[in-house]
Motif scaffolding. Structure first.
Motif, PDB file in Angstrom:
ATOM      1  N   SER A  35      37.002 -31.055  51.872  1.00 50.78           N
ATOM      2  CA  SER A  35      35.849 -31.854  51.443  1.00 50.78           C
ATOM      3  C   SER A  35      34.711 -30.901  51.085  1.00 50.78           C
ATOM      4  CB  SER A  35      35.399 -32.819  52.535  1.00 50.78           C
ATOM      5  OG  SER A  35      34.730 -32.127  53.570  1.00 50.78           O
ATOM      6  N   ASP A  36      33.790 -31.357  50.270  1.00 49.33           N
ATOM      7  CA  ASP A  36      32.656 -30.515  49.877  1.00 49.33           C
ATOM      8  C   ASP A  36      31.852 -30.058  51.097  1.00 49.33           C
ATOM      9  OD1 ASP A  36      33.397 -30.825  47.242  1.00 49.33           O
ATOM     10  OD2 ASP A  36      31.903 -32.365  46.812  1.00 49.33           O
ATOM     11  N   ALA A  37      31.812 -30.889  52.132  1.00 48.96           N
ATOM     12  CA  ALA A  37      31.034 -30.569  53.327  1.00 48.96           C
ATOM     13  C   ALA A  37      31.747 -29.601  54.263  1.00 48.96           C
ATOM     14  CB  ALA A  37      30.688 -31.850  54.077  1.00 48.96           C
ATOM     15  N   GLN A  48      22.906 -24.122  49.607  1.00 46.88           N
ATOM     16  CA  GLN A  48      22.910 -25.149  48.571  1.00 46.88           C
ATOM     17  C   GLN A  48      23.257 -26.503  49.171  1.00 46.88           C
ATOM     18  OE1 GLN A  48      21.990 -24.093  45.274  1.00 46.88           O
ATOM     19  NE2 GLN A  48      21.463 -22.454  46.700  1.00 46.88           N
ATOM     20  N   HIS A  49      22.604 -27.535  48.700  1.00 45.28           N
ATOM     21  CA  HIS A  49      22.878 -28.895  49.151  1.00 45.28           C
ATOM     22  C   HIS A  49      24.311 -29.261  48.769  1.00 45.28           C
ATOM     23  CE1 HIS A  49      22.763 -33.293  49.154  1.00 45.28           C
ATOM     24  NE2 HIS A  49      21.866 -33.127  50.108  1.00 45.28           N
ATOM     25  N   VAL A  50      24.992 -29.999  49.630  1.00 42.05           N
ATOM     26  CA  VAL A  50      26.387 -30.371  49.388  1.00 42.05           C
ATOM     27  C   VAL A  50      26.560 -31.066  48.035  1.00 42.05           C
ATOM     28  CG1 VAL A  50      28.298 -31.790  50.217  1.00 42.05           C
ATOM     29  CG2 VAL A  50      26.964 -30.452  51.835  1.00 42.05           C
ATOM     30  N   GLY A  51      25.607 -31.812  47.571  1.00 39.98           N
ATOM     31  CA  GLY A  51      25.721 -32.513  46.292  1.00 39.98           C
ATOM     32  C   GLY A  51      25.553 -31.633  45.068  1.00 39.98           C
ATOM     33  N   SER A  52      25.251 -30.349  45.247  1.00 43.58           N
ATOM     34  CA  SER A  52      25.010 -29.476  44.098  1.00 43.58           C
ATOM     35  C   SER A  52      26.268 -28.765  43.605  1.00 43.58           C
ATOM     36  CB  SER A  52      23.924 -28.439  44.438  1.00 43.58           C
ATOM     37  OG  SER A  52      24.387 -27.551  45.436  1.00 43.58           O
ATOM     38  N   TYR A  53      27.402 -29.018  44.241  1.00 44.11           N
ATOM     39  CA  TYR A  53      28.679 -28.418  43.836  1.00 44.11           C
ATOM     40  C   TYR A  53      29.819 -29.341  44.234  1.00 44.11           C
ATOM     41  CZ  TYR A  53      28.810 -27.270  48.793  1.00 44.11           C
ATOM     42  OH  TYR A  53      28.786 -27.354  50.150  1.00 44.11           O
ATOM     43  N   THR A  54      30.989 -29.100  43.670  1.00 45.01           N
ATOM     44  CA  THR A  54      32.202 -29.802  44.086  1.00 45.01           C
ATOM     45  C   THR A  54      33.288 -28.766  44.353  1.00 45.01           C
ATOM     46  OG1 THR A  54      32.965 -30.089  41.814  1.00 45.01           O
ATOM     47  CG2 THR A  54      31.700 -31.900  42.764  1.00 45.01           C
TER      48      THR A  54
END
Length: 86
Positions: A35-37, A48-54
């Motif tokens: 998972s990204d997290a 970096q915030h988790v939503g800034s990459y996949t």
């Protein structure tokens, strides 16, 4: 703390470091990311915030079109708690 059955066993926390070229938005990782997290990504030491990459479900870190890290920026990826194999 007690467990029913076998308690969790954690192995290594692998780190991968890249030097960005200001153009590439994807980077190959050595381990699959569930998972990204489950990874911590930093650019020049800034988390970096988790939503800034996949990265979920594969071995490629992707910042998305138009979001390449700056030229010569240090990109660091830390995997959190790789499963230990016995």
């Amino acid at each position: 703390m007690s467990y029913l059955g076998t308690g969790p066993i954690f192995g290594d926390y692998p780190v991968k470091t890249f030097t960005a070229n200001g153009v590439d938005t994807t980077f190959a990782l050595d381990h699959s990311v569930p998972s990204d997290a489950s990874i911590i990504v930093s650019i020049d030491g800034v988390r970096q915030h988790v939503g800034s990459y996949t990265a979920a479900g594969g071995t490629t870190l992707d910042f998305g079109a138009g979001n390449a890290p700056a030229n010569l920026a240090s990109v660091e990826v830390v995997h959190l708690g790789m499963e230990a194999t016995l």
